[in-house]
Each structure stands twice: as C-alpha cells, then as structure tokens.
Design a protein around this motif. Structure first.
Motif, PDB file in Angstrom:
ATOM      1  N   VAL A   2       0.837  -1.200   0.000  1.00 45.78           N
ATOM      2  CA  VAL A   2       0.000   0.000   0.000  1.00 45.78           C
ATOM      3  C   VAL A   2       0.870   1.247   0.000  1.00 45.78           C
ATOM      4  N   ARG A   3       0.553   2.132  -0.887  1.00 47.24           N
ATOM      5  CA  ARG A   3       1.218   3.422  -0.832  1.00 47.24           C
ATOM      6  C   ARG A   3       0.491   4.306   0.169  1.00 47.24           C
ATOM      7  N   THR A   4       1.212   4.946   1.017  1.00 43.04           N
ATOM      8  CA  THR A   4       0.562   5.799   2.008  1.00 43.04           C
ATOM      9  C   THR A   4       0.764   7.263   1.649  1.00 43.04           C
ATOM     10  N   MET A   5       0.079   8.129   2.412  1.00 46.52           N
ATOM     11  CA  MET A   5       0.112   9.540   2.089  1.00 46.52           C
ATOM     12  C   MET A   5       1.414  10.196   2.533  1.00 46.52           C
ATOM     13  N   ALA A 127     -14.720  11.414   2.861  1.00 49.39           N
ATOM     14  CA  ALA A 127     -13.639  11.536   1.887  1.00 49.39           C
ATOM     15  C   ALA A 127     -14.114  11.291   0.459  1.00 49.39           C
ATOM     16  N   THR A 128     -15.377  11.012   0.335  1.00 46.88           N
ATOM     17  CA  THR A 128     -16.008  10.922  -0.977  1.00 46.88           C
ATOM     18  C   THR A 128     -15.860  12.235  -1.728  1.00 46.88           C
ATOM     19  N   SER A 129     -15.851  13.303  -0.987  1.00 45.13           N
ATOM     20  CA  SER A 129     -15.664  14.622  -1.573  1.00 45.13           C
ATOM     21  C   SER A 129     -14.222  14.762  -2.077  1.00 45.13           C
ATOM     22  N   PRO A 130     -14.050  15.196  -3.330  1.00 42.40           N
ATOM     23  CA  PRO A 130     -12.710  15.223  -3.941  1.00 42.40           C
ATOM     24  C   PRO A 130     -11.720  16.142  -3.233  1.00 42.40           C
ATOM     25  N   ALA A 136      -7.589  10.934  -1.686  1.00 37.85           N
ATOM     26  CA  ALA A 136      -6.661  10.074  -2.428  1.00 37.85           C
ATOM     27  C   ALA A 136      -6.336   8.814  -1.634  1.00 37.85           C
ATOM     28  N   TYR A 137      -6.198   8.992  -0.330  1.00 36.55           N
ATOM     29  CA  TYR A 137      -5.908   7.840   0.519  1.00 36.55           C
ATOM     30  C   TYR A 137      -6.966   6.756   0.358  1.00 36.55           C
ATOM     31  N   PHE A 138      -8.234   7.156   0.424  1.00 27.66           N
ATOM     32  CA  PHE A 138      -9.293   6.151   0.368  1.00 27.66           C
ATOM     33  C   PHE A 138      -9.457   5.562  -1.028  1.00 27.66           C
ATOM     34  N   VAL A 139      -9.248   6.376  -2.053  1.00 21.36           N
ATOM     35  CA  VAL A 139      -9.315   5.832  -3.413  1.00 21.36           C
ATOM     36  C   VAL A 139      -8.278   4.726  -3.572  1.00 21.36           C
TER      37      VAL A 139
ATOM     38  N   LEU B 187     -18.999   6.328  -5.261  1.00 23.81           N
ATOM     39  CA  LEU B 187     -18.740   7.762  -5.083  1.00 23.81           C
ATOM     40  C   LEU B 187     -17.242   8.052  -5.104  1.00 23.81           C
ATOM     41  N   LEU B 188     -16.462   7.137  -4.569  1.00 23.68           N
ATOM     42  CA  LEU B 188     -15.010   7.341  -4.565  1.00 23.68           C
ATOM     43  C   LEU B 188     -14.426   7.164  -5.962  1.00 23.68           C
TER      44      LEU B 188
END
Lengths: 233, 233
Positions: A2-5, A127-130, A136-139, B187-188
């Motif tokens: 997993v790439r993290t932030m 985090a659905t909101s862009p 980005a983390y959740f995507v 949504l994501l």
DNA sequence: GTCTATACATCGATAGAC
DNA sequence: GTCTATCGATGTATAGAC
C-alpha cells in the motif's frame, strides 16, 4: 504494498535516534489515540484540534508542535492504522477460502473495536468529496483491497470452488461493499445485525465448502495466532 | 408508514392557504434544492447555511426566515425526500421477486442522481453519532427498510424460490448493506463498480429464477411506468 | 419577506516567552 | 517541548430597519 500519504514523513520519523524518539514518541502515540477517537466520533471536518488537545491534556499549540497541521494529524492516524494492518494482513495465502475466513474473523474482531469502525465508516463517506484531505488515501486503499480480495476469489474460481458464472473481481467489490454497509447499520443499531454471521452467510452462498474444516492445510501448526486482518474499514 | 421527524411541521405547512403557500413555497423549494446539494457535498456538520444562502441568492437571515435553524433545514430536506419516496415506493407487491427487481431499477436510477446518493451516504455515516440531529431519523429509516425488504424475502421464501437455509430478515440486512457499500465505492470512483449489475448478480445467486421474464404477473398492463423506489439511500 | 448589522462562539494556526 | 496570547477566518443565530 500500500502506498501511504506520508511515506516521506514516516521514513524521516523512523530515522530519528532511538532515545529521543522514545520519549517524544510516547506523547505522539497518546495524541494519535486521542485523534483517532475524535475523528471517529465527529469525522475529520467536524472534529477539532481543541478536542484532541483536551483529551490528551495539552494545549493546541503543544499539539501542533508534534503535527504541523490538522490534515497532517489525520494522515498520521491513517498511516499508523496502515502499519498495524500491514503487520496483520496476509492476503497472499495460497488458499483463497482461508483468506475469506480471515475476513469473517476480521468482522468479529472489528465488533470489539467500534472506534476504529467509526473512524473508517465516517471518514470514507466524508472523503467521498474530492477536496477532502483523505480522498486520495481512500481511493488508493479501496483499489488495493479490491485487488487483494479479487485475487483470493480468482484462486477460488481457479480451483473450481465457485460458480464460473461469477466474475471474481465483481464478487470482491460486492464483498467489500457488504462489509462497509453492515458497519453502517451496526453503528446505527448494534442489535440490527451480526456482521460476522451475515458475511459468513454470504460466502456460504457463493463458495463451495466454505464451512468445511481444513485438516489438510495445517500451515498454522506452529501454534501462532490466526492472522487478523485489521482496519479494512 | 414511515414516521418522520417533523410530522407536526408538515401538517402545519399543508394546512396553509393555497395562494400564500404557492409563492413562498417556490422559494422554499429552491432553498431545499440548494440545501440538498450542500449537505450532499459537505455533510451536515461541515455544510454551512452561508453556502446554501449563496446558492439560492439570499442572505442568511432571509434563509432563516423560512427555516428557523440549520437542523430544521436538514429535517425539511429529509422529509421532502421521504415524500418523494413514499409516492414511488411500493414494497407490498404480492410478488417479492418483483420488489427485488425494483431495487435493481432503483440502483440504476440512483446512478443518475449522484447528489441524492451523496446526501444519504454522507449523512448516514455522520448520523451514526448519537448526538447528530438526524440520528433518530436514520435509525427509524433503516428499521423500516429492513422490514420492507425482509417482507419481500419472506414471500419469496414462502413460495420456495429461495434456499430454506437463509433467514429472510438477515438477507434483507445484507441487501441493504450491499446497496450502501456499493455507493461508497461508486462515489469514490465511478468506474469501480456497476451498482445495478452487482446487485443483480447478488440476487441471482440467492433467488431462483430472478432473471426469468414474468409474462404471467402482467399487473402493469396499464402502460404505466415501473414504480421507481427512490431515496432508499 | 428580505435585507444590513451585529453579537457571539469556535476553529486552525502563528509568534514568542519560558 | 509546552505554554499564553492572539490573529483572522468562518459559522449560527438574532435584532431591527425597510
């Protein structure tokens, strides 16, 4: 992997000398614990640094000495959960069904740590909101989990233990959706659903011999604990 | 029948004389539209009256003349969605499978109104917190939907079109969880899943003859549109 | 019914003393 | 490393003119 932030931050943190790190590290951990609680209860946007600072017995300025901003604090909370997860998750088991059983165990385990469930449940929706700092983390996270569980179903399909009508990748999406959705209902009303039982019932319908006891694949004979997959959401 | 949070308000509103209501009603509708957008994009807690007022071309004070508080505005938004839903939903069809097909149609329809999905997705997670103004609303809503879909599965089980190993109520919980979870992933990342296809695949695995065309049950011969179940989440 | 003005709270973040 | 003090932004809600 997993790439993290905040791979950069994490690397820098680990590089610090041990003695200095140990002392300030304890405070950091306490802050992260409190932050997880606050973000879980109120979400990121509505959760306040003030509340976090109060719970850890510090001023806001003191808190911001350890984490330079609110979003950096969130990233650190998520990174730490990932570290825990990475140490516990093993999705590359040769037996895909064993991985699915691990998910049921995870669902059981999750019911004992409602705070973490709250965190991921609230944050993933937020985090659905862009423009959300964890978007980005959740995507990326969902992409990774879809691939992992999809791989497990592929191996199950390859071994003929699943209907060939089913697309392994789509079943993986469905599995993740099911786990997430169960958590919403469970958080709203703890008596509404037994998450682990519902998940097992689902797998039982799709996978042949899901309930069969595995005496052959005794790779866990070293007496170690079952690997628990943590923080999938 | 669904109990709403503001039955009293609704009754009072309807009782108003028609002429006066028509004019101010248009403004109300515009406000509710804007509020739905804002709450969908940012959630309730992070969404601001300022933003709503701006979108509808009003001052904040003007807005608060129509809705006395922020939470009253949220309640009105949810109540209006319920009104729309109640007019479209019919879960008491004699044929349970037809109800399930209605859910697939709903999933298709939902993909065309992302704003409403965002609203329920964000709010239901946010309202997990017991002190959230919409907490009771969502608890009751899910109870109602579970009962409705559970009834459909009961009729399916009674007609022998479902494995007797499955508990209709638990399958209902699973169905709702699946729909909710699919929405988060969708949504994501809109390309991550085809919500309607995933739902249909799920029903196909649990319900015998889900895909069968129904020439017998031609109760829809009046040429009316398929009833669309709206706002289930 | 809509506005301006304003009161009042809360928040994230910075500066600088200790 | 932790604090106090403070700034500037943002938010809900009210009072009162028009």
């Amino acid at each position: 992997m997993v790439r993290t932030m905040t791979d950069t931050n994490t690397a820098a943190r680990v590089r610090k000398p041990r003695g200095e790190y140990a002392k300030t590290g304890a405070k950091r951990e306490a802050i992260l614990d409190a932050a997880l609680e606050v973000f879980a209860e109120s979400g990121y946007r509505a959760g306040s640094l003030r509340e976090v600072a109060q719970r850890v017995g510090m001023s806001e300025a003191g808190l911001l000495h350890h984490f330079r901003s609110k979003s950096a604090l969130l990233q650190a909370v998520l990174d730490r959960r990932d570290d825990l997860s990475r140490a516990l998750v093993d999705f590359d088991l040769p037996d895909g069904v064993a991985s699915l059983r691990g998910l049921v165990t995870l669902a059981e385990h999750n019911a004992s740590i409602p705070g973490v469930i709250e965190l991921y449940c609230t944050l993933s929706a937020e985090a659905t909101s862009p423009d959300h700092p964890a978007h980005a983390y959740f995507v990326q996270r969902y992409e990774f989990v879809r691939t992992s569980i999809g791989g497990a179903f592929e191996r199950i399909a390859a071994s003929g233990r699943m209907s060939s009508d089913l697309d392994p990748h789509r079943v993986a999406v469905t599995t993740i959706a099911l786990m997430d959705g169960l958590q919403v209902q469970w958080l709203l009303d703890r008596d509404s659903t037994d998450m682990a039982a519902a998940l097992a019932e689902f797998f039982r319908a799709f996978v042949d011999g899901f309930d069969d006891v595995d005496e052959a694949g005794d790779t866990d004979a070293d007496g170690g604990e079952e690997p628990i997959l943590g923080g999938l959401s």
